[in-house]
Scaffold this active site. Structure first.
Site, PDB file in Angstrom:
ATOM      1  N   LEU A 173       0.909  -1.620  -0.062  1.00 43.23           N
ATOM      2  CA  LEU A 173      -0.121   0.202   0.074  1.00 43.23           C
ATOM      3  C   LEU A 173       0.976   0.936  -0.034  1.00 43.23           C
ATOM      4  O   LEU A 173       0.576   2.183  -0.748  1.00 43.23           O
ATOM      5  CB  LEU A 173      -0.711   0.144   1.391  1.00 43.23           C
ATOM      6  CG  LEU A 173      -1.886  -1.321   1.082  1.00 43.23           C
ATOM      7  CD1 LEU A 173      -2.646  -0.823   2.757  1.00 43.23           C
ATOM      8  CD2 LEU A 173      -3.270  -0.602   0.473  1.00 43.23           C
ATOM      9  N   GLY A 199       7.033   3.437   3.688  1.00 41.31           N
ATOM     10  CA  GLY A 199       6.721   5.543   4.970  1.00 41.31           C
ATOM     11  C   GLY A 199       9.292   4.876   5.383  1.00 41.31           C
ATOM     12  O   GLY A 199       9.209   4.196   4.601  1.00 41.31           O
ATOM     13  N   PHE A 232       9.965   4.551   8.305  1.00 39.79           N
ATOM     14  CA  PHE A 232      10.544   3.392   9.228  1.00 39.79           C
ATOM     15  C   PHE A 232       9.758   2.442   8.516  1.00 39.79           C
ATOM     16  O   PHE A 232      10.644   1.323   8.672  1.00 39.79           O
ATOM     17  CB  PHE A 232       9.845   3.434  10.151  1.00 39.79           C
ATOM     18  CG  PHE A 232      10.250   4.792  11.281  1.00 39.79           C
ATOM     19  CD1 PHE A 232      11.504   4.864  10.807  1.00 39.79           C
ATOM     20  CD2 PHE A 232       8.989   6.137  11.212  1.00 39.79           C
ATOM     21  CE1 PHE A 232      12.060   6.470  11.303  1.00 39.79           C
ATOM     22  CE2 PHE A 232      10.394   7.294  11.717  1.00 39.79           C
ATOM     23  CZ  PHE A 232      11.821   7.544  11.950  1.00 39.79           C
ATOM     24  N   SER A 233       8.429   2.209   7.517  1.00 37.28           N
ATOM     25  CA  SER A 233       8.619   0.539   7.131  1.00 37.28           C
ATOM     26  C   SER A 233       7.617   0.807   5.825  1.00 37.28           C
ATOM     27  O   SER A 233       6.833   1.709   5.168  1.00 37.28           O
ATOM     28  CB  SER A 233       6.855   0.604   8.525  1.00 37.28           C
ATOM     29  OG  SER A 233       6.004   1.943   8.881  1.00 37.28           O
ATOM     30  N   ASP A 246       7.814  10.879  12.288  1.00 37.21           N
ATOM     31  CA  ASP A 246       7.397  10.543  10.852  1.00 37.21           C
ATOM     32  C   ASP A 246       6.165  11.255  10.374  1.00 37.21           C
ATOM     33  O   ASP A 246       5.204  10.957  10.468  1.00 37.21           O
ATOM     34  CB  ASP A 246       7.817   9.651  10.532  1.00 37.21           C
ATOM     35  CG  ASP A 246       8.118  10.050   9.166  1.00 37.21           C
ATOM     36  OD1 ASP A 246       8.237  10.767   8.922  1.00 37.21           O
ATOM     37  OD2 ASP A 246       8.287   8.725   8.183  1.00 37.21           O
TER      38      ASP A 246
END
Ligand SMILES: *[C@@H]1O[C@H](CO)[C@@H](O)[C@H](O)[C@H]1NC(C)=O
Ligand SMILES: *[C@@H]1O[C@H](CO)[C@@H](O)[C@H](O)[C@H]1NC(C)=O
Ligand SMILES: *[C@@H]1O[C@H](CO)[C@@H](O)[C@H](O)[C@H]1NC(C)=O
Ligand SMILES: *[C@@H]1O[C@H](CO)[C@@H](O)[C@H](O)[C@H]1NC(C)=O
Ligand SMILES: *[C@@H]1O[C@H](CO)[C@@H](O)[C@H](O)[C@H]1NC(C)=O
Ligand SMILES: *[C@@H]1O[C@H](CO)[C@@H](O)[C@H](O)[C@H]1NC(C)=O
Ligand SMILES: *[C@@H]1O[C@H](CO)[C@@H](O)[C@H](O)[C@H]1NC(C)=O
Ligand SMILES: *[C@@H]1O[C@H](CO)[C@@H](O)[C@H](O)[C@H]1NC(C)=O
Ligand SMILES: *[C@@H]1O[C@H](CO)[C@@H](O)[C@H](O)[C@H]1NC(C)=O
Length: 889
Positions: free
Chosen positions: A615, A618, A620-621, A736
């Protein structure tokens, strides 16, 4: 009860001033009580008999029962103000900064004693009532910042005592009336940001005491009338952003008192008259974006107080007058976008207060003088797109105050001098592109640890990209393309995050992002080694506060690697199940009782393997969509390997997650569970089909069938602010904040995500990696670059960027803004560029209705506060919520 209270109130008033006129006592007091009820005044102590001492009220000295002054500004009041017209002795009425709407009552025309009427910063609509023309004693009329329409009524011609007349930021049309020039006492007239058209009356200023004339951002045409300069009183003249043509009258020289002339963004032609030199007190002259021509008159040099001279984007030719060197107060000299030729006069560089020198896009030749920065306070040196030759002088190292250096698209030769590393404050950009520079990149570039954008493209540079460049800790944009560079691209996040086009056109370069590796030249083990060395370099460069957690990260990483080797040594079994290839889940939990049945950990893990489920990505992820066998859809967040450290603190992490899952707020996403397998942590969340705010703003709004809707955006803004205010309330600083981390539910309610990251990677506790303090590009507050500390004011800045996105529908970092300029700088720079808010706001929204536009302008103000470069000046998140809520009232 109500009756009794009123009775006593009246009685007290009667007793206390029985020696004075009774009827007036009853009148003004009763009227005040009624007014108070009508508009919701809660701060008057009604039981205090002396109403003259109530807040905002003053009575006449001669006749202590007559209310002479009513000042109710800034109380958030609304309601019907007509009754105020009953206070017949009123001389001063100030209702500014409230929420009054509807028409201005015609009955105000009955206040025959009135001298000051201030209704500014409200929501008064329709046209100015003609009855105001009966206020014969009026000296000051301020109707600015309302929704007023129609023309300036003829009837106001009778206001012969008028000294100050302000109607800026409304929607008034028609022309500036002729009779304004007949008001002999007029000192101030401001009508900027309206829809006024027609000519500037040719008698304006001829008989009046006019000191300030500001009518920028209208549709005025014709020429600047001589009359404006006929009296010598004029101090400030602002005609920016109209359609004025013709020449600047030479009578301008009559106005000895003029300190500021702003006539940019018009269609003015001809020369600047030499008489400009007669205005010895001139401090500010801005005439950019016109059709002015001829030479730049040296007479400006007689204006010894001149601090800004902006003649950009005109048709000026000739050379830059060396006499400008006498302008010891000059701070900004902006002559870009003309046809100037000749050399850069050395004398200019001795202007000891010069802060910005913009000579770009001209035909200047000669070389960069060695005197550069020998005395000046220069922060911006913009010389790109000229014919400048020769080498960059070593003296460039004296420019220690420089924030931006633009030398691109010239004919510079020789090496990049190592002294360039002395410019420790260089932040915005260093652009040497499209020249003929040769030789190796100096190691010293690595000392520029505040620099955000570096462009060395299109030169003849050779050799390796020095590892020392990893000292450029703030770098975001980089361009080495089209040179003759060789060897491996150093492992450095800003390099690998760059598009590969930043390295194109160098036959000898290898490594990411151009190619996965450099083959035999440089093993991956080496790269990893450098990687850790870079942390060491950083460690020595920056202060001890950061050093603590960077070293913790390294220790934890090493510890983890050893532990995993040991585990592997124990004979496997705990890692991949070799027969099925299915990862073995080490731990997992669902915090929400009634969802336990619906969630399948294996399905969650499997979903993260399929690219089509992805999807968003980011800082961090990476987030995946996961369909459970039960029919439920989850959003699964896979943490970046960089942050594996937290898996090591498994039990602590689980405790934090559980605590967070209990933290309920309508605008925060809560974790509903987690899964840990191998060295991967997956966090489970509810799935929001409307995607992120970033997708909504930058993808969805581009679609044909999209109807722009400001109220939805404002409510999203408020929701995000409320979520963040709550986080700060419980002492969590978000790491963030970005539009990509705000999700929208089916009703477009916003939910702030990545909250748990902030808790799990709390940098103050030494569990975060260095990347954790960065956040997303474009949202990072400027002070993070040197403080390396995540703070609540830093969050407010990032939130301000999200607000700007909502207002402008632009992405935070966009090439369109120009070199080294992000959304924040672009918006903050608008006034200097002479642009109106309209040119900033998303016109698809701001032109829909005046009410939307008004709300957007108010929201823009909040966004500007939030993105102030000084952290201490930014409002608290709680205050932001209040300010935004006020806008909707
Ligand atoms: C007015 O009434 C309020 C309570 O309604 C009371 O607290 C205050 O002391 C009173 N003031 C005077 C001057 O009586
Ligand atoms: C405001 O009050 C006056 C009387 O005080 C009344 O005549 C008028 O209609 C009211 N206006 C509105 C918009 O309610
Ligand atoms: C006080 O002023 C009011 C009107 O402003 C007037 O009606 C009244 O007569 C004055 N009283 C005295 C004692 O001057
Ligand atoms: C006040 O002004 C209104 C409208 O301008 C008018 O109709 C009314 O008669 C005036 N009232 C008094 C008491 O003069
Ligand atoms: C309205 O204009 C007057 C006269 O120029 C000025 O003194 C006053 O401060 C202005 N009011 C506001 C709220 O700016
Ligand atoms: C001014 O605007 C109004 C609508 O608010 C319109 O009816 C009128 O014609 C306009 N007048 C001029 C002179 O443009
Ligand atoms: C302004 O004053 C001049 C001279 O007194 C007069 O001729 C002219 O008609 C006046 N203009 C207006 C619009 O009242
Ligand atoms: C005004 O400027 C002109 C042209 O520069 C000059 O000739 C003239 O002497 C000046 N007048 C005064 C009063 O300074
Ligand atoms: C220049 O500025 C100074 C300080 O503001 C002031 O005292 C001086 O009068 C100004 N000079 C002229 C010619 O206006």
């Amino acid at each position: 009860m109500e009756f009794l209270r009123l009775f006593f109130a009246v009685l007290f008033g009667f007793l206390s001033s029985s020696q004075l006129g009774i009827s007036q006592v009853l009148d003004d007091r009763t009227i005040l009580v009624e007014i108070g009820k009508e508009i919701g005044v809660s701060f008057w102590s009604l039981n205090n008999s002396d109403y003259c001492s109530w807040i905002g009220i003053s009575c006449s000295l001669k006749n202590h029962s007559a209310v002479e002054k009513l000042d109710l500004s800034s109380h958030g009041l609304q309601g019907n103000v007509t009754l105020i017209s009953e206070l017949r002795a009123l001389k001063w009425l100030d209702l500014s900064y409230n929420n009054f709407h509807g028409s201005i009552p015609r009955e105000f025309g009955n206040l025959s004693e009135l001298q000051v009427l201030d209704l500014s910063f409200n929501k008064f609509g329709s046209s100015i009532p003609v009855e105001l023309g009966r206020l014969k004693n009026l000296k000051s009329l301020n109707l600015s910042n309302n929704f007023l329409t129609g023309i300036i009524p003829e009837e106001l011609e009778g206001l012969e005592k008028l000294e100050e007349f302000q109607i800026y930021t409304n929607r008034m049309n028609g022309s500036i009336p002729e009779w304004l020039g007949n008001l002999t006492n007029l000192r101030t007239f401001t009508a900027y940001e309206n829809e006024l058209s027609g000519y500037v009356p040719d008698n304006l200023g001829s008989v009046s005491e006019l000191q300030l004339l500001n009518v920028h951002s209208n549709q005025l045409e014709g020429s600047i009338p001589e009359s404006i300069f006929a009296n010598e009183k004029l101090e400030v003249l602002v005609l920016t952003q109209n359609r004025l043509n013709g020449m600047i009258p030479s009578s301008v020289g009559n106005c000895k008192g003029l300190s500021s002339i702003r006539i940019g963004n018009n269609k003015l032609t001809g020369n600047i008259p030499k008489e400009i030199g007669n205005i010895t007190g001139l401090t500010y002259f801005e005439a950019d974006n016109n059709l002015l021509s001829g030479e730049i008159v040296s007479e400006f040099a007689q204006c010894l107080n001149l601090t800004l001279l902006n003649l950009a984007s005109n048709g000026f030719s000739g050379t830059i007058p060396p006499e400008f060197g006498q302008l010891s107060n000059l701070q900004e000299l902006i002559l870009s976008g003309n046809g100037l030729f000749g050399e850069i006069p050395n004398t200019i560089l001795s202007c000891k207060n010069l802060n910005k020198l913009d000579l770009s896009s001209n035909r200047l030749n000669g070389s960069i003088p060695q005197e550069i920065c020998s005395t000046s306070k220069l922060q911006y040196l913009l010389l790109s797109q000229n014919f400048i030759r020769g080498e960059i002088p070593h003296e460039i190292g004296n420019c220690i105050k420089l924030l931006e250096l633009q030398l691109g698209s010239n004919y510079l030769t020789g090496n990049i001098p190592p002294e360039i590393g002395h410019m420790k404050n260089l932040q915005i950009a260093l652009n040497l592109s499209s020249n003929h520079l040769r030789g190796q990149l100096p190691q010293e570039l690595g000392k520029l640890d505040k620099l955000v954008a570096l462009d060395l493209s299109n030169n003849l540079l050779t050799g390796n990209i020095p590892i020392a460049l990893k000292g450029m800790l703030s770098l975001i944009e980089v361009n080495f393309s089209n040179n003759q560079l060789t060897g491996p691209i150093p492992t450095f996040v800003p390099f690998q995050k760059s598009p590969n086009s930043s390295f194109f056109g160098n036959k000898g370069l290898c490594g990411e992002p151009l190619s996965p590796s450099c083959g035999n030249l440089n093993g991956s083990g080496h790269v990893y080694y450098h990687h850790r060395v870079s942390y060491r370099i950083i460690l020595t460069v920056i202060g001890s506060g950061l050093a603590v957690f960077v070293s913790v990260t390294i220790v934890v990483l090493l510890y983890m690697m050893r532990e995993r080797q040991e585990e592997a040594g124990k004979g496997g079994g705990t890692t991949d199940d070799e027969t099925t290839g299915k990862p073995v889940i080490i731990a997992g939990s669902v915090f929400v009782e009634n969802l336990r049945q619906a969630i399948d950990f294996d399905a969650a893990v499997k979903a993260t393997v399929k690219e089509s489920n992805k999807l968003s990505v980011g800082t961090f992820s990476t987030v995946y969509r996961a369909d459970m066998p039960s029919g439920m859809t989850l959003s699964v967040k896979k943490l970046r390997s960089m942050d594996k450290t937290l898996i090591h603190h498994q039990s602590k992490m689980i405790r934090e997650l559980e605590r967070l899952s209990k933290l309920t707020h309508a605008n925060l996403i809560r974790p509903i569970g987690f899964v840990i397998y191998e060295d991967v942590a997956l966090l489970l969340h509810q799935y929001f089909p409307n995607g992120t705010l970033a997708q909504f703003l930058h993808e969805f709004t581009k679609k044909q069938d999209y109807k722009p809707d400001w109220p939805t955006r404002l409510s999203i803004a408020i929701g995000v602010a409320e979520g963040l205010a709550f986080l700060h309330h419980v002492a969590i600083i978000h790491l963030d904040i970005s539009s990509g981390n705000v999700l929208l539910d089916s009703n477009f309610n916003p939910l702030v995500g990545e909250v748990e990251i902030s808790k799990l990677l709390d940098p103050s506790r030494g569990t975060a990696s260095i990347s954790a303090v960065a956040g997303s590009f474009g949202y990072i507050p400027p002070e993070y670059a040197y403080t390396m500390q995540v703070t609540a004011p830093g969050n407010v800045y990032s939130y301000g960027v999200v607000l700007l996105e909502l207002l402008t529908t632009r992405i935070p970092v966009d090439e369109e803004f120009g070199e080294g300029i992000d959304l924040v700088k672009w918006v903050h720079g608008a006034p200097l560029r002479g642009e109106t808010p309209e040119q900033i706001l998303d016109a698809k929204l701001s032109t829909v209705s005046f009410a939307w536009r008004k709300e957007m302008l108010s929201t823009l103000k909040v966004a500007l506060l939030c993105t102030d470069s000084t952290p201490a000046k930014r409002p608290k998140m709680k205050k932001v919520v209040e300010m935004l809520q006020e806008i909707t009232q």
